[in-house]
Design a protein around this motif. Structure first.
Motif, PDB file in Angstrom:
ATOM      1  N   VAL A 105      34.434  36.955  35.604  1.00 38.15           N
ATOM      2  CA  VAL A 105      34.827  37.355  36.946  1.00 38.15           C
ATOM      3  C   VAL A 105      35.946  38.371  36.785  1.00 38.15           C
ATOM      4  N   VAL A 106      35.725  39.574  37.292  1.00 44.93           N
ATOM      5  CA  VAL A 106      36.706  40.647  37.167  1.00 44.93           C
ATOM      6  C   VAL A 106      37.374  40.831  38.524  1.00 44.93           C
ATOM      7  N   VAL A 107      38.680  40.664  38.573  1.00 46.22           N
ATOM      8  CA  VAL A 107      39.414  40.847  39.824  1.00 46.22           C
ATOM      9  C   VAL A 107      40.217  42.134  39.714  1.00 46.22           C
ATOM     10  N   THR A 108      39.983  43.064  40.636  1.00 38.62           N
ATOM     11  CA  THR A 108      40.750  44.313  40.633  1.00 38.62           C
ATOM     12  C   THR A 108      41.301  44.554  42.028  1.00 38.62           C
ATOM     13  N   GLU A 109      42.391  45.307  42.081  1.00 39.97           N
ATOM     14  CA  GLU A 109      42.981  45.607  43.379  1.00 39.97           C
ATOM     15  C   GLU A 109      42.463  46.967  43.842  1.00 39.97           C
ATOM     16  N   VAL A 110      41.916  47.021  45.036  1.00 39.68           N
ATOM     17  CA  VAL A 110      41.364  48.259  45.575  1.00 39.68           C
ATOM     18  C   VAL A 110      42.377  48.934  46.484  1.00 39.68           C
ATOM     19  N   GLN A 111      42.926  48.153  47.365  1.00 36.71           N
ATOM     20  CA  GLN A 111      43.938  48.628  48.297  1.00 36.71           C
ATOM     21  C   GLN A 111      44.961  47.507  48.402  1.00 36.71           C
ATOM     22  N   PRO A 112      46.131  47.806  48.963  1.00 33.95           N
ATOM     23  CA  PRO A 112      47.044  46.682  49.201  1.00 33.95           C
ATOM     24  C   PRO A 112      46.345  45.659  50.092  1.00 33.95           C
ATOM     25  N   SER A 159      32.379  56.873  46.781  1.00 33.25           N
ATOM     26  CA  SER A 159      33.304  56.917  45.649  1.00 33.25           C
ATOM     27  C   SER A 159      32.910  57.969  44.618  1.00 33.25           C
ATOM     28  N   THR A 160      31.642  58.345  44.567  1.00 28.52           N
ATOM     29  CA  THR A 160      31.223  59.333  43.582  1.00 28.52           C
ATOM     30  C   THR A 160      31.973  60.647  43.766  1.00 28.52           C
ATOM     31  N   CYS A 161      32.182  61.062  45.008  1.00 32.90           N
ATOM     32  CA  CYS A 161      32.887  62.317  45.257  1.00 32.90           C
ATOM     33  C   CYS A 161      34.375  62.106  45.528  1.00 32.90           C
ATOM     34  N   HIS A 162      34.707  61.109  46.361  1.00 29.29           N
ATOM     35  CA  HIS A 162      36.105  60.940  46.764  1.00 29.29           C
ATOM     36  C   HIS A 162      36.888  60.065  45.780  1.00 29.29           C
ATOM     37  N   GLY A 163      36.204  59.504  44.785  1.00 28.29           N
ATOM     38  CA  GLY A 163      36.889  58.678  43.800  1.00 28.29           C
ATOM     39  C   GLY A 163      36.963  57.235  44.254  1.00 28.29           C
ATOM     40  N   THR A 164      36.847  56.295  43.283  1.00 30.05           N
ATOM     41  CA  THR A 164      36.910  54.879  43.658  1.00 30.05           C
ATOM     42  C   THR A 164      38.279  54.531  44.222  1.00 30.05           C
ATOM     43  N   ASP A 165      39.316  55.284  43.796  1.00 29.04           N
ATOM     44  CA  ASP A 165      40.652  55.022  44.302  1.00 29.04           C
ATOM     45  C   ASP A 165      40.988  55.905  45.498  1.00 29.04           C
ATOM     46  N   ILE A 186      39.034  53.127  55.146  1.00 27.33           N
ATOM     47  CA  ILE A 186      39.845  54.310  54.823  1.00 27.33           C
ATOM     48  C   ILE A 186      41.222  54.195  55.474  1.00 27.33           C
ATOM     49  N   LEU A 187      41.254  53.722  56.715  1.00 29.53           N
ATOM     50  CA  LEU A 187      42.544  53.589  57.398  1.00 29.53           C
ATOM     51  C   LEU A 187      43.435  52.555  56.704  1.00 29.53           C
ATOM     52  N   ASN A 188      42.813  51.635  55.979  1.00 31.79           N
ATOM     53  CA  ASN A 188      43.595  50.612  55.284  1.00 31.79           C
ATOM     54  C   ASN A 188      44.399  51.194  54.127  1.00 31.79           C
ATOM     55  N   TRP A 189      44.168  52.460  53.777  1.00 27.15           N
ATOM     56  CA  TRP A 189      44.977  53.106  52.741  1.00 27.15           C
ATOM     57  C   TRP A 189      46.344  53.518  53.275  1.00 27.15           C
ATOM     58  N   ASP A 190      46.481  53.489  54.590  1.00 26.28           N
ATOM     59  CA  ASP A 190      47.735  53.961  55.179  1.00 26.28           C
ATOM     60  C   ASP A 190      48.908  53.110  54.686  1.00 26.28           C
ATOM     61  N   LYS A 191      49.951  53.794  54.254  1.00 29.87           N
ATOM     62  CA  LYS A 191      51.141  53.060  53.824  1.00 29.87           C
ATOM     63  C   LYS A 191      52.255  53.187  54.844  1.00 29.87           C
ATOM     64  N   GLY A 192      51.977  53.806  55.966  1.00 31.22           N
ATOM     65  CA  GLY A 192      53.011  53.924  56.994  1.00 31.22           C
ATOM     66  C   GLY A 192      54.179  54.759  56.494  1.00 31.22           C
ATOM     67  N   ASP A 193      55.381  54.162  56.502  1.00 35.75           N
ATOM     68  CA  ASP A 193      56.566  54.900  56.039  1.00 35.75           C
ATOM     69  C   ASP A 193      56.771  54.747  54.537  1.00 35.75           C
ATOM     70  N   ALA A 194      55.883  53.999  53.892  1.00 35.89           N
ATOM     71  CA  ALA A 194      56.134  53.655  52.491  1.00 35.89           C
ATOM     72  C   ALA A 194      55.475  54.620  51.504  1.00 35.89           C
TER      73      ALA A 194
END
Lengths: 600, 378
Positions: free
Chosen positions: A531-538, B63-69, B210-218
């Protein structure tokens, strides 16, 4: 001289005094509303006293009022207890009303279009006060209604109340059962979630099997409104659910109940001579009057039943809502509603046309005409051995077929698919993947292996380190990394670690994973899981489950065993055993709140 | 026993029924007062699960174009997990303080001592701004266009709606032209509404992800440095083509034009009135204003007015007068017109010298020469 230019209440006040005038006015209003009973009459009735005036005012509402004109003014004492009726017929009628009221509430918030139906559901759950409660009541009421109508039928069978002269009453009752089943089933599609789409797809494809082909095809087209269930199909099911079937149900309820009144409620078999029907000849000392005894009894039954439903919907039951319907994505283990499981089970026996259409039609048809076939006059059990035997055989067959209809029975998938499904399946049919309910704070990013559980207590970290080296050396780590890459998980190396000691639920889930691999050890040779656990977003983590094993030889879907009793490994062109990798992944958000179903 | 206790005695039935109804009311009331919390919890949970589904869709499709991260693919697609998309302004606090101090400085009540303080602080702010911009300068070297002093992608695009609607409509329609600036990669339409593969609810899930990537002021400087590809600012793809030989380069002040030389040059071109009409009514949109006397002199009779009246007043040849009027609209004012230089007539753009080629100017003049109708009361 009148106070006003016409006789009025004010004249009464002048003549009799205010108090007396008001009382008499109120009394008169009550008497008109009840079509014959004044306040004193009602008081006496509720106190259980005899009526103090003649003619008996308690018979008046039956004679003059609309609501009671169809109800008998008295019953035989022998049918007013729990046995023989259990009030099941009355409760069936009540559920028609109950479902109508809760259904209208839901109708206000619903649009029968695939574009918005699911969003309507979310709105009902998220923004409509008591919306979820009403939905739960409507759904639970629908299931309860199917149950109660079925029990009502069984009761009628056991007391042999279908016999002459009540054959036609039974016949309309079977129609009502069919309508109830279809009402319940047609409501299934409306939320437009995966459960809805696939349950109804199964149902509609059975219609498609109706012979001859041209009939089945066209019936299917008519019902679905196209080759696939879409906007037209949803609208059709909606109209059937809220208009056509309820209209038929109301009509047949009327016919059914009219027949009940015409023939009277059948007495318990032991109270009559064989071949006699004395239901309409009630001796004076056996009469129980509708007002007040039956009326209070019926209202009490309503109160208790509704309370049970409300308690269940408060703490124990919530109507399921799965992911948005997706015709491209067939979920594993789709089942029909429980009351159609027997058909689904029968379908696994073979031919779709015979077991899906002809067999249920014969079964229901036999039920409908049964009173015309069973012409024996006696209603006593001792004289009905054949009928009771057939009945219990049918009950047993239905039970067995229903069990066979379950997803667990009959259809066996490849071991890796099955295990990955058990680990990661989205919530459906009161089940969910073992990894879903693991608390978010236990999902520490890292890679964990089932091999940990093969080590002796205290030796885990050594075993895990050895495992890392082993898969690096035999190249199976690279295979897993490549397969994960196909799933868009970029991993440079597999470096497993021991599950943190405070992550108890994660450990349980992996332990289950390991146990399942053992359960499939013949099919999945030398298997281990990750089982691989990775963080994608906070606040959002990705969980990949990986199974790596040596492929064995299969013949006709069964593992081939060698002379040594061990499964025969599949050997590749290079002479080495073929290694297979299977993966699946889910995402878990910290607020997603997956709770394991009680008892799972 | 139940039979004897309850069913045979009316007062027991009434009691049981009444208690049941009371209990129902209590329970429904209890559910009702908890509904606010329950609905809130449901919404939180639904959003969370929507993000999970969005993540699944993102990994499979985006993710192929925009990256998994979400940091973008160099030369392929811009970052979504970026302070630029979410409009984070690294200089916001400095700008706020600076404008406050500048306002205070202009206030007549501010004492000279305070002004000295303010100047010192302004200088410090400027230093701090430079420090931050230097820290971000490596990020601006990343391919694509990112300017920390114009930090909002949506403002730069002139997008008036929310970020959510920007993402959702972009997902629905894709970027039909992006093949021209993403080296052969095009963002296709993803919404079934626009002929793509995904349903609207799936696109909403993706948007939530996508909106969940928002860090606000951080958002930190490191976040900007991690980006692999910024968006490419496309000025006007439709007009992009070989560079045009316009009369003057972009940004020329019309007052500085050498109109005599331009007049001499235009004379070398043979004007095409047909093409001039197309330019006048279509491409340049002159007819939009020159059709109503209250806004601008009407097109009809232009040549008559110029030959009879205007050129005599200015001492220019009629064609020269037209050239001057087109390239430097504020130069001459006809008597009796309520124009004040530099103000009202600036409704006509002063940038035609950088938009027209000599040929086009000659075409326009040729077209205007055909407007020789009688002008009543000239």
């Amino acid at each position: 001289m009148s106070v006003l230019p016409f006789p009025s209440f004010l004249d009464d006040v002048k003549e009799k005094g205010f108090k007396k005038a008001v009382f008499e006015g109120a009394n008169e209003v009550v008497e008109r509303l009840t079509a014959g009973m004044n306040i004193q009459d009602i008081r006496e009735a509720l106190r259980g006293e005899a009526p103090s005036r003649k003619p008996n005012p308690r018979l008046q509402p039956h004679a003059d009022g609309f609501w009671l004109h169809m109800r008998p003014s008295y019953f035989h004492k022998s049918v007013t207890g729990i046995y023989p009726e259990f009030r099941l017929g009355w409760l069936s009628t009540y559920f028609v009303v109950f479902e109508t009221i809760t259904g209208i509430f839901l109708m206000v918030w619903y649009t029968p279009s695939p574009e918005v139906a699911y969003a309507n559901m979310i709105n009902i759950m998220a923004s409509v006060p008591l919306g979820q409660f009403m939905r739960d009541l409507h759904r639970l009421g629908a299931e309860a209604m199917v149950l109660i109508v079925t029990l009502h039928m069984l009761r009628t069978f056991f007391t042999a109340s279908y016999k002459k002269p009540r054959q036609f009453t039974w016949f309309t009752g079977v129609i009502l059962l069919g309508l109830t089943l279809f009402l319940s089933f047609s409501g299934y599609l409306l939320p437009w979630d995966q459960l809805a789409l696939w349950a109804v797809t199964i149902g509609a494809s059975m219609v498609e099997a109706a012979p001859p082909e041209i009939v089945g095809q066209n019936l299917n087209l008519l019902l679905r409104g196209g080759p696939e269930i879409g906007a037209n199909g949803l609208l059709r099911f909606y109209l059937l659910h809220v208009l056509a079937v309820p209209a038929l149900l109301f009509i047949f309820t009327g016919v059914h109940y009219y027949k009940v009144v015409v023939h009277g409620h059948s007495l318990p078999p032991r109270e009559e001579n064989i071949g006699e029907d004395t239901a309409k000849r009630v001796p004076l000392d056996k009469r129980v009057y509708f007002i007040p005894d039956i009326l209070t009894s019926e209202i009490m039954w309503i109160g208790v039943t509704t309370l049970i439903l409300v308690v269940l919907c408060t703490w124990f039951f919530h109507a399921p809502l799965e992911a948005h319907a997706d015709p491209q994505d067939t979920p594993l283990g789709t089942t029909a509603p429980w009351y159609f499981l027997w058909v689904q089970g029968a379908l696994k026996l073979g031919d779709k046309v015979f077991w899906g259409i002809i067999f249920p039609t014969i079964a229901l048809g036999f039920l409908a005409v049964m009173p015309y076939l069973d012409l024996t006059p006696s209603r006593r059990w001792a004289h009905r051995r054949t009928a009771l035997t057939v009945c219990f055989l049918m009950i047993s067959a239905t039970t067995v077929l229903s069990y066979m209809g379950l997803a667990e029975f009959g259809v066996r998938l490849a071991g890796d698919t099955e295990i990955l499904h058990e680990m990661m399946m989205p919530p459906a049919h009161n089940h969910m993947g073992k990894l879903l309910p693991v608390p978010f704070d236990q999902l520490t990013p890292g890679i964990y292996t089932t091999r940990q559980f093969e080590a002796e207590a205290g030796q885990e970290s050594a075993a895990v380190a050895a495992f890392n080296q082993e898969i690096l050396d035999n190249g199976r780590a690279q295979l897993a990394i490549a397969q994960l890459g196909v799933d868009h998980l970029e991993l440079s190396a597999i470096n497993t670690s021991v599950i943190p000691s405070d992550a108890e639920d994660l450990e349980k889930a992996l332990h289950f994973f390991a146990d399942r691999l053992v359960a499939y050890e013949h099919e999945l040779q030398d298997a281990w899981g990750l089982v691989v656990v990775t963080e994608v977003q906070p606040g959002l983590r990705r969980l990949d489950a990986v199974i790596v094993w040596h492929q064995v030889e299969f013949e006709n879907g069964r593992v081939v065993f060698g002379s040594d009793g061990e499964p025969v490994l599949l050997v590749g062109e290079d002479g080495q055993p073929v290694t297979r990798v299977s993966t699946d992944h889910i995402f878990i958000h910290e607020d997603a709140q997956y709770f394991a179903a009680p008892g799972s | 026993m139940l039979q004897r206790l309850i069913f045979e005695r009316i007062e027991q039935r009434i009691l049981v029924g009444t208690l049941s109804f009371l209990a129902i009311m209590v329970l429904v009331g209890w559910i009702a007062i908890n509904e606010g919390g329950r609905m809130q919890a449901f919404e939180t949970q639904y959003l969370a699960r929507s993000i999970e589904r969005g993540a699944y869709l993102y990994m499979a499709n985006c993710s192929t174009c925009h990256g998994t991260d979400g940091l973008g693919g160099a030369g392929r697609a811009p970052a979504l997990n970026s302070p630029y998309l979410f409009g984070h302004d690294y200089l916001a606090d400095l700008n706020r303080e600076q404008s406050g101090l500048e306002r205070e400085k202009l206030n007549s009540a501010t004492t000279p001592e305070r002004i000295t303080e303010i100047d010192a602080r302004l200088a410090a702010i400027e230093t701090e701004r430079q420090t931050r911009l230097n820290a971000l300068s490596a990020a601006t070297q990343t391919p694509g266009d990112y300017d920390p002093t114009a930090p909002s992608r949506l403002s730069n695009l002139g997008w008036a709606g929310s970020l959510r609607s920007f993402l959702l409509t972009t997902l629905i329609h894709g970027r039909p032209n992006s093949i021209q600036y993403w080296g052969g990669n095009q963002m296709v339409a993803w919404g079934q509404l626009a002929g793509g593969p995904l349903r609207t609810d799936q696109l909403e899930d993706l948007t939530n992800f996508i909106l969940n990537w928002d860090k606000g002021d951080a958002w930190t400087t490191d976040d900007a440095l991690a980006v692999r590809q910024w968006p490419i600012s496309v000025v006007d793809v439709a007009l992009a083509g070989p560079p045009r030989e316009t009369i003057a380069p972009a940004g020329t002040d019309p007052a500085t034009l050498d109109l005599a030389a331009i007049n001499a040059e235009v004379a070398n071109f043979q004007g095409d009135p047909q093409n001039g009409q197309t330019l006048y009514n279509g491409t340049l949109g002159c007819a939009g204003c020159h059709m109503q006397a209250a806004v601008a002199p009407p097109t009809e009779g232009t040549w008559t007015r110029v030959t009879v009246n205007r050129s005599a007043l200015t001492g220019l040849e009629p064609t020269e007068y037209l050239v001057h009027s087109i390239l430097y609209p504020g130069e001459f004012l006809a008597p009796g017109e309520p124009y004040i230089p530099g103000t009202y007539p600036n409704a006509m753009l002063p940038n035609y010298s950088e938009r027209l080629t000599y040929q086009e100017l000659a075409d326009l003049i040729a077209y205007l020469q055909t407007q020789d109708q009688e002008v009543p009361g000239l």
